[in-house]
Design an enzyme around this catalytic site. Structure first.
Site, short mmCIF file in Angstrom:
data_model
loop_
_atom_site.label_atom_id
_atom_site.label_comp_id
_atom_site.label_asym_id
_atom_site.label_seq_id
_atom_site.Cartn_x
_atom_site.Cartn_y
_atom_site.Cartn_z
N GLU A 1 0.81 -1.23 0.00
CA GLU A 1 0.00 0.00 0.00
C GLU A 1 0.84 1.27 0.00
OE1 GLU A 1 -2.57 -3.11 2.16
OE2 GLU A 1 -0.46 -2.49 2.20
N PHE B 1 -11.15 -6.49 14.79
CA PHE B 1 -10.12 -6.97 13.86
C PHE B 1 -9.86 -5.90 12.79
CE2 PHE B 1 -9.03 -9.29 9.89
CZ PHE B 1 -7.79 -9.76 10.30
N GLN B 2 -8.60 -5.55 12.64
CA GLN B 2 -8.13 -4.55 11.68
C GLN B 2 -8.83 -3.20 11.85
OE1 GLN B 2 -8.16 -6.33 7.70
NE2 GLN B 2 -6.11 -7.15 8.07
N LYS C 1 -17.58 0.11 6.73
CA LYS C 1 -17.98 -0.90 5.76
C LYS C 1 -19.48 -0.90 5.51
CE LYS C 1 -17.32 -5.78 4.58
NZ LYS C 1 -16.70 -7.07 4.99
N MET D 1 24.54 8.97 1.69
CA MET D 1 24.36 10.30 2.24
C MET D 1 24.65 10.32 3.73
SD MET D 1 23.45 13.26 0.84
CE MET D 1 24.89 13.92 1.66
#
Length: 554
Positions: A50, A112-113, A162, A465
């Protein structure tokens, strides 16, 4: 017509003329993806992670000026977007992130999540909101696109439970609201700015990313020519003024040119347009351009006097400001100041130092000579990024895409995918081996879609760097910056279905790049550089421009 929430999202995307979205499906966004199945006119790019979907949406936006769109599920899907959203926020990039969340009855129960992604992203979004009523959905999506693009652009996150995506309600199509870049200046502001410019003997123009965001590059060029003034650009401003123009003194800031540093410390008026005076530009802010008056032009009132106190300020869209200002500015005929700036430019070329990136410079220039004229260049973050900024000749806006404010290693590959999909043009992602290992899985995404992307890997087996700072400021204590990864880049490319090209030496440059650009689809080009190559000039952090380092032989 009565539609589900998921269908309303799709219809709103169509309203906003969205042709491409990036994302990754998951539990709470299955209804959204089910609706997407029935909208083939919206192209969806499935990434491996993602974060890179967010970077791809960012690259799409930077290459086109249109908002990029990314979709992710709740929990880890949403939190994986955070770095990408923050990258866009720091560089004022228009983006709309759509995330799913658990059903309303499960909110606040450690489901959940479940994650409070609006709470997480408050500091890194221009606006965010959670939608818990389907009646609010269309309005919220429309507002998200408007807010992302209006004023100073930035990312907006819309979190949707949802159940809202499953429920149905009446949907009425609407035309998108006209995007406005509200200006707050008046005739007195323009008159004061014009008087300051007309009275100046040694004006110096510093252009930032705001010039590109407002499509003000033509006004910038007219101002420079009218004043016979030298011009510099910040890292985010590259492309706002053609690099090949004689009045361009090179990039400004920590790794800018000595000529730009001298112009900054000797000008009597610093005209700053669409830049925010970050510490990577000013270094010691208390001593920055103290001999000069400061004219600051910026669309965001919050940036005025935040880092540097302005003597004159004009708050507004850069294009609108320049259109109002130019008729009031007198043509300057004296070229003494410009001549001095050009003498500095000649005296202090970027490759003056004995060990100042001679081979990286030759590689970057050979690559650009072989690339199409309209190629877009993206970068990861590190030495390679700054060599690219120094040595590429960026002649047009939106041709150079890099993470400036956040400095996100791993940004470039996703951004390259977004730019390639948005424009269809050849894209070159310039990477160090450190950054490359943060996003190499996305090569398979580029292969799947046969995107015209070259990944140019500068391989020095160190985090270059950070190592350079350790060398100069920490007495050469190279703590955890030596990588020595045994990656075979050509074999890796072939394993992913891409082309692989190895540059064995300087004599191989022209042939290697010719071969690479003839490849169809993605190609990885790798070459070895010394771990002791430096990005110079360099103003050590917190020091003044007088402390600029041109050579480093230790």
């Amino acid at each position: 017509m009565k539609l589900t929430g998921a269908q309303i999202i799709m219809e709103c995307l169509k309203e906003q003329q969205v042709d491409t979205v990036f994302g990754f499906p998951g539990g709470t966004v299955i209804p959204i993806y089910d609706a997407l199945y029935h909208y083939p006119e919206i192209n969806h790019i499935l990434t491996c992670h993602e974060q890179h979907a967010a970077h791809a949406a960012d690259g799409y936006a930077r290459a086109t000026g249109k908002p990029g769109v990314v979709i992710a599920t709740s929990g880890p899907g949403a939190t994986n977007l955070v770095t990408g959203i923050a990258t866009a926020y720091m560089d004022s990039v228009p983006m709309v992130a759509i995330t799913g969340n658990v059903e309303q009855k499960n909110l606040g129960k450690d489901s959940f999540q479940e994650i409070d992604i609006t709470g997480v992203t408050i500091p890194i979004t221009k606006h965010n909101v959670i939608v818990q009523s389907i009646e609010d959905l269309a309005k919220t999506i429309r507002e998200a696109f408007f807010i992302a693009q209006s004023g100073r652009p930035g990312p907006v996150l819309v979190d949707i439970t949802k159940d809202v995506t499953i429920e149905s309600c009446e949907y009425t199509p609407q035309k998108p609201k006209a995007i406005t870049r509200v200006s707050h200046f008046n005739t007195a502001d323009i008159a004061a700015a014009a008087a300051a410019i007309n009275d100046s003997k040694k004006p110096f123009i510093m252009a930032g990313g705001g010039v590109i965001a407002s499509d003000a590059e033509q006004g910038l060029r007219k101002l420079a020519k009218k004043l016979n003034a030298p011009v510099t650009m910040t890292l985010m401003g590259l492309g706002a003024y053609p690099a090949g123009d004689e009045q361009y003194t090179g990039m400004t800031g920590m790794h800018g040119t000595k000529a730009s540093a001298l112009c900054t410390t000797h000008c009597d008026l610093l005209i700053t347009i669409g830049a925010r005076f970050s510490e990577r530009v000013t270094s010691d802010r208390m001593k920055f351009a103290k001999q000069a008056k400061i004219l600051h032009i910026d669309i965001d009132p919050a940036e005025i006097n935040k880092n540097i106190t302005a003597d004159y300020e004009v708050i507004g869209d850069a294009k609108a400001v320049l259109e109002a200002l130019l008729p009031k500015v007198k043509q300057k005929t004296d070229k003494e100041w410009l001549t001095q700036a050009m003498e500095w430019k000649k005296k202090y070329p970027l490759d003056r130092a004995t060990k100042n990136a001679r081979f990286p410079k030759k590689v970057i220039q050979a690559m650009q000579e072989a690339a199409p004229d309209d190629a877009i260049f993206t970068t990861e973050v590190g030495q390679h990024q700054l060599w690219s900024a120094q040595f590429l000749k960026i002649e047009q806006p939106r041709q150079f895409i890099t993470s400036g404010g956040l400095g996100t290693m791993g940004f470039g590959m996703g951004a390259a995918m977004g730019a390639a999909i948005a424009t269809g043009r050849q894209v070159v992602n310039i990477a160090g081996d450190g950054s490359f290992h943060m996003n190499l899985q996305e090569i398979v995404t580029a292969v799947k879609h046969q995107l015209p992307i070259m990944i140019l890997v500068m391989n020095n087996n160190v985090l270059g760097m950070v190592r350079q700072w350790q060398k100069i400021m920490f007495d050469g204590r190279y703590s955890q910056t030596t990588l020595n990864r045994p990656t075979d880049y050509v074999k890796l490319a072939e394993a992913f279905g891409a082309c692989g090209v190895n540059i064995s030496g300087e004599k191989d440059l022209a042939g290697a790049f010719k071969k690479a650009f003839e490849c169809k689809g993605p190609v990885i080009v790798q070459y070895d550089i010394s771990e002791d190559e430096n990005v110079l000039p360099m103003v050590p952090g917190g020091k003044t421009f007088d402390s600029i380092i041109l050579d480093w032989e230790k």
